[in-house]
Write a protein that holds these residues in place. Sequence first.
Motif, PDB file in Angstrom:
ATOM      1  N   ARG A   1       0.895  -1.078   0.149  1.00 45.80           N
ATOM      2  CA  ARG A   1       0.027  -0.054   0.106  1.00 45.80           C
ATOM      3  C   ARG A   1       0.948   1.157  -0.105  1.00 45.80           C
ATOM      4  O   ARG A   1       0.729   2.309  -0.786  1.00 45.80           O
ATOM      5  CB  ARG A   1      -0.837  -0.146   1.291  1.00 45.80           C
ATOM      6  CG  ARG A   1      -1.907   1.243   1.410  1.00 45.80           C
ATOM      7  CD  ARG A   1      -3.023   1.139   2.416  1.00 45.80           C
ATOM      8  NE  ARG A   1      -2.074   0.622   3.713  1.00 45.80           N
ATOM      9  CZ  ARG A   1      -1.720   1.762   4.511  1.00 45.80           C
ATOM     10  NH1 ARG A   1      -1.854   2.858   4.129  1.00 45.80           N
ATOM     11  NH2 ARG A   1      -1.605   1.295   5.613  1.00 45.80           N
ATOM     12  N   ALA A   2       2.061   1.047   0.844  1.00 46.57           N
ATOM     13  CA  ALA A   2       3.025   2.247   0.767  1.00 46.57           C
ATOM     14  C   ALA A   2       3.577   2.831  -0.468  1.00 46.57           C
ATOM     15  O   ALA A   2       4.032   3.771  -0.955  1.00 46.57           O
ATOM     16  CB  ALA A   2       3.733   2.184   2.091  1.00 46.57           C
ATOM     17  N   GLY A   3       3.498   1.611  -1.196  1.00 43.85           N
ATOM     18  CA  GLY A   3       4.369   1.744  -2.603  1.00 43.85           C
ATOM     19  C   GLY A   3       3.662   2.191  -3.626  1.00 43.85           C
ATOM     20  O   GLY A   3       3.937   2.501  -4.874  1.00 43.85           O
TER      21      GLY A   3
ATOM     22  N   GLU B   1      -8.357   3.772   3.826  1.00 46.42           N
ATOM     23  CA  GLU B   1      -9.720   4.008   3.378  1.00 46.42           C
ATOM     24  C   GLU B   1      -9.400   3.967   1.597  1.00 46.42           C
ATOM     25  O   GLU B   1     -10.641   3.617   1.217  1.00 46.42           O
ATOM     26  CB  GLU B   1     -10.263   5.081   3.938  1.00 46.42           C
ATOM     27  CG  GLU B   1      -9.551   6.537   3.736  1.00 46.42           C
ATOM     28  CD  GLU B   1      -8.600   6.650   4.928  1.00 46.42           C
ATOM     29  OE1 GLU B   1      -8.199   8.066   5.329  1.00 46.42           O
ATOM     30  OE2 GLU B   1      -8.151   5.824   5.456  1.00 46.42           O
ATOM     31  N   GLU B   2      -8.482   4.681   1.187  1.00 49.65           N
ATOM     32  CA  GLU B   2      -8.646   4.753  -0.330  1.00 49.65           C
ATOM     33  C   GLU B   2      -8.512   3.472  -0.872  1.00 49.65           C
ATOM     34  O   GLU B   2      -9.066   2.943  -1.855  1.00 49.65           O
ATOM     35  CB  GLU B   2      -7.331   5.569  -0.664  1.00 49.65           C
ATOM     36  CG  GLU B   2      -7.706   6.963  -0.254  1.00 49.65           C
ATOM     37  CD  GLU B   2      -6.497   7.958  -0.447  1.00 49.65           C
ATOM     38  OE1 GLU B   2      -6.354   9.085  -0.672  1.00 49.65           O
ATOM     39  OE2 GLU B   2      -5.158   7.432  -0.467  1.00 49.65           O
ATOM     40  N   LEU B   3      -7.536   2.587  -0.475  1.00 52.50           N
ATOM     41  CA  LEU B   3      -7.451   1.134  -1.022  1.00 52.50           C
ATOM     42  C   LEU B   3      -8.632   0.317  -0.726  1.00 52.50           C
ATOM     43  O   LEU B   3      -8.900  -0.570  -1.699  1.00 52.50           O
ATOM     44  CB  LEU B   3      -6.276   0.336  -0.171  1.00 52.50           C
ATOM     45  CG  LEU B   3      -6.015  -0.934  -0.644  1.00 52.50           C
ATOM     46  CD1 LEU B   3      -5.382  -1.006  -1.889  1.00 52.50           C
ATOM     47  CD2 LEU B   3      -4.796  -1.547   0.264  1.00 52.50           C
ATOM     48  N   ALA B   4      -9.143   0.547   0.451  1.00 53.52           N
ATOM     49  CA  ALA B   4     -10.677  -0.196   0.624  1.00 53.52           C
ATOM     50  C   ALA B   4     -11.639   0.164  -0.103  1.00 53.52           C
ATOM     51  O   ALA B   4     -12.267  -0.803  -0.950  1.00 53.52           O
ATOM     52  CB  ALA B   4     -11.129  -0.138   1.940  1.00 53.52           C
ATOM     53  N   VAL B   5     -11.655   1.612  -0.654  1.00 51.78           N
ATOM     54  CA  VAL B   5     -12.704   1.687  -1.681  1.00 51.78           C
ATOM     55  C   VAL B   5     -12.531   1.204  -2.972  1.00 51.78           C
ATOM     56  O   VAL B   5     -13.194   0.655  -3.541  1.00 51.78           O
ATOM     57  CB  VAL B   5     -13.001   3.320  -1.706  1.00 51.78           C
ATOM     58  CG1 VAL B   5     -13.936   3.699  -2.768  1.00 51.78           C
ATOM     59  CG2 VAL B   5     -13.569   3.885  -0.359  1.00 51.78           C
TER      60      VAL B   5
ATOM     61  N   THR C   1     -13.159  -0.686   7.777  1.00 51.90           N
ATOM     62  CA  THR C   1     -12.970  -1.280   9.104  1.00 51.90           C
ATOM     63  C   THR C   1     -12.351  -2.586   8.687  1.00 51.90           C
ATOM     64  O   THR C   1     -11.603  -3.035   9.120  1.00 51.90           O
ATOM     65  CB  THR C   1     -14.256  -1.231   9.815  1.00 51.90           C
ATOM     66  OG1 THR C   1     -14.614   0.078  10.011  1.00 51.90           O
ATOM     67  CG2 THR C   1     -13.954  -2.018  11.090  1.00 51.90           C
ATOM     68  N   TRP C   2     -13.207  -3.507   7.837  1.00 49.46           N
ATOM     69  CA  TRP C   2     -12.651  -4.598   7.584  1.00 49.46           C
ATOM     70  C   TRP C   2     -11.236  -4.593   7.225  1.00 49.46           C
ATOM     71  O   TRP C   2     -10.473  -5.547   7.533  1.00 49.46           O
ATOM     72  CB  TRP C   2     -13.581  -5.379   6.576  1.00 49.46           C
ATOM     73  CG  TRP C   2     -13.399  -6.884   6.285  1.00 49.46           C
ATOM     74  CD1 TRP C   2     -13.836  -7.953   6.740  1.00 49.46           C
ATOM     75  CD2 TRP C   2     -12.310  -7.147   5.312  1.00 49.46           C
ATOM     76  NE1 TRP C   2     -13.284  -9.143   6.172  1.00 49.46           N
ATOM     77  CE2 TRP C   2     -12.337  -8.750   5.437  1.00 49.46           C
ATOM     78  CE3 TRP C   2     -11.426  -6.721   4.241  1.00 49.46           C
ATOM     79  CZ2 TRP C   2     -11.643  -9.581   4.266  1.00 49.46           C
ATOM     80  CZ3 TRP C   2     -10.690  -7.526   3.511  1.00 49.46           C
ATOM     81  CH2 TRP C   2     -10.801  -8.758   3.535  1.00 49.46           C
TER      82      TRP C   2
END
Length: 286
Positions: free
Chosen positions: A19-21, A43-47, A54-55
């Motif tokens: 995610r950091a990359g 939250e951006e990755l989850a969307v 939360t999951w």
Amino acid sequence: MTTVGTRRTALSNFLRSRRAGLTPEDVGMAPGLRRRTPGLRREELAVLAGVGVTWYTWLEQGRAINPSPEVLASLARTLRLDHAETEYLFRLAGSHPRAEQGAVPERVPGALLRLMHAQSPSPAFLIDADWDIRAWNPQAEALFEFSRWSAQECNLAWVVFANETHRARAVDWERHARRILAQLRAAYGERGGDDSPGARRLAELIARLRAGFPEAARWLDEHQAQERSGTEKELVHEVLGLLRIDQLVLLASGEPQLELVVLAPRDGETAERLGRLVPRAALSEV
């Protein structure tokens, strides 16, 4: 920590590092305001992956969550993972366990030994699924001095880090060493993680590399995974000069636990120089 706990920690570290990359621009988002940390927010990755914030946060925190193959595939696409990294993600999540590979053969078949020696004057050697070096031709011995290592140390990953002479000869040694670690991590995932004896042997090797070489520990913490493949490399030999090499990795038909590694010359000059690695008199004794 239990095996499951170790795997969840590794999954957490892997997700955070990937995610950091990624930047917002990588996934088609506007960069927005200045960010305190690099990469996408949770939250951006989850969307983007179509999962609950939360999951996903719980998953990245290493909580006891069992994501479905569909969700893992969506995360892999969002994180821009390649095949080896996707395989590694699935293994860490405990999904799609692959059947354990057959045992490493006790003896190397004669046909493979003959094929290995037939690669002369190119250096060639055979490794098994544990990355142990099982046999080598005289040119490989002249270049790597495999015979100097004990049975436990005569392992491709270990020799890459421990052989100071080869480290000095290799142009851009760090790139090749990082590639070896990424392939080793992928191999661990492909063999079923800590659920299989073969993977546990690789985990022990990874632990020894961490303990023995600080740079290996740092690079392993980057959680890179890469499929096993050949590469181009250059070596500066103290007597022969520059060697331009195609390193080929060939899977043995009928012996899936063994691979033939050949260092083939990339040009005529290198071919001539490899021919001088071993005196003809020594070759006649093989």
